[in-house]
Motif scaffolding. Sequence first.
Motif, PDB file in Angstrom:
ATOM      1  N   GLY A 107      -0.305  -9.957  -8.361  1.00  0.00           N
ATOM      2  CA  GLY A 107      -1.602 -10.579  -8.130  1.00  0.00           C
ATOM      3  C   GLY A 107      -2.513  -9.798  -7.212  1.00  0.00           C
ATOM      4  O   GLY A 107      -3.693 -10.132  -7.069  1.00  0.00           O
ATOM      5  N   LEU A 108      -1.979  -8.747  -6.578  1.00  0.00           N
ATOM      6  CA  LEU A 108      -2.768  -7.958  -5.625  1.00  0.00           C
ATOM      7  C   LEU A 108      -3.028  -6.531  -6.094  1.00  0.00           C
ATOM      8  O   LEU A 108      -3.750  -5.792  -5.417  1.00  0.00           O
ATOM      9  N   LEU A 109      -2.437  -6.130  -7.215  1.00  0.00           N
ATOM     10  CA  LEU A 109      -2.544  -4.733  -7.635  1.00  0.00           C
ATOM     11  C   LEU A 109      -3.991  -4.298  -7.828  1.00  0.00           C
ATOM     12  O   LEU A 109      -4.338  -3.140  -7.568  1.00  0.00           O
ATOM     13  N   ARG A 110      -4.857  -5.212  -8.254  1.00  0.00           N
ATOM     14  CA  ARG A 110      -6.262  -4.846  -8.457  1.00  0.00           C
ATOM     15  C   ARG A 110      -6.951  -4.486  -7.142  1.00  0.00           C
ATOM     16  O   ARG A 110      -7.999  -3.839  -7.139  1.00  0.00           O
ATOM     17  N   LEU A 111      -6.353  -4.908  -6.013  1.00  0.00           N
ATOM     18  CA  LEU A 111      -6.932  -4.607  -4.697  1.00  0.00           C
ATOM     19  C   LEU A 111      -6.382  -3.322  -4.092  1.00  0.00           C
ATOM     20  O   LEU A 111      -6.877  -2.869  -3.053  1.00  0.00           O
ATOM     21  N   SER A 112      -5.370  -2.748  -4.718  1.00  0.00           N
ATOM     22  CA  SER A 112      -4.766  -1.526  -4.173  1.00  0.00           C
ATOM     23  C   SER A 112      -5.476  -0.306  -4.734  1.00  0.00           C
ATOM     24  O   SER A 112      -6.109  -0.361  -5.787  1.00  0.00           O
ATOM     25  N   ARG A 113      -5.353   0.796  -4.028  1.00  0.00           N
ATOM     26  CA  ARG A 113      -5.928   2.043  -4.529  1.00  0.00           C
ATOM     27  C   ARG A 113      -4.976   3.192  -4.203  1.00  0.00           C
ATOM     28  O   ARG A 113      -4.218   3.119  -3.226  1.00  0.00           O
TER      29      ARG A 113
END
Length: 307
Positions: free
Chosen positions: A148-154
């Motif tokens: 659920g947080l992968l879209r916030l990682s870079r």
Amino acid sequence: MMSSEGVSVIIPTYNQASRLAMTLQSLCHQQVGADDLFEVIVIDDGSEDETPTVLRDFANLLPLKSCFQQRAGRAAARNAGIAMSSYPLILFTDADRPLENTWIRAHRTFHERQNRAVGIGDIQEFYFSHLEEKIPLLREEMKSNYTGLLRLSRPYRYWKLIKQTLDDTGCCQLGAPWAMCLIGNLSVRRELLEASAGFDQTFTGWGFEHFELGYRLYQQGASFWYVPQATNYHLAHARPDGFYREQMAYSFAQFVAKHPDAAAQNFIHFLQGEITLGDFDRIATAGVSQLSLEKQQMKLSVLAFNS
């Protein structure tokens, strides 16, 4: 006494209690079998925060060892962890890097297939302006590999570029493959570490101690490889203005004094985006690069380490 099987996870820490708690919590969710031996070793490098409380909280949740040392630096802390370890496969992560649930298994499986190898897992970053408010969410999301947080990682900028040097099998093709030696997500067999004499403890600040170790591992015949399914997530944090350039300048001077070859001398120019990946590789190989022309033209647009 060293066991013939198993994995030792070594984590140096200094005043990162809440981040350390997240990393230790992620180790509680590792997908390992009942017979898969591992231990976690935390070296507290002089913390003055709640680190002792965090270690007490996890003492019954993990096969945990820890020790305290007076501000000797990360190189010395990692050496202390190696000395305390019981198993022949050593995994390194940092206190502010929660782990993918397959992290231990992926590194262990890699070393079952490769000999005299250094494995490096993926490095992603989370930038949370108020980390403490995100801790409950992180604790919940790590159970399912942070889906659920992968879209916030870079991706970590330096790592993203270094991955361009891998061949189809995941092996680094640089003439100076020690440039891939990122200790924040790395695995290596103890015998190779011992043959290379471990970390140089004269590196007391932030910077090149991992590249310097990588240089000596390469001299011992090590190859450097990407390990899939071994991601960790750096909980990025602010540093004072000028911190990285100051620390890198001092640490780089130590590195070049020990290893004054052309690749080492020009590495800082690569990190600062002054020369391309191909330029650096041709310097290391005395003129020939195995990288494609497209990859040779790539370079860092900003200082590689700024988080």
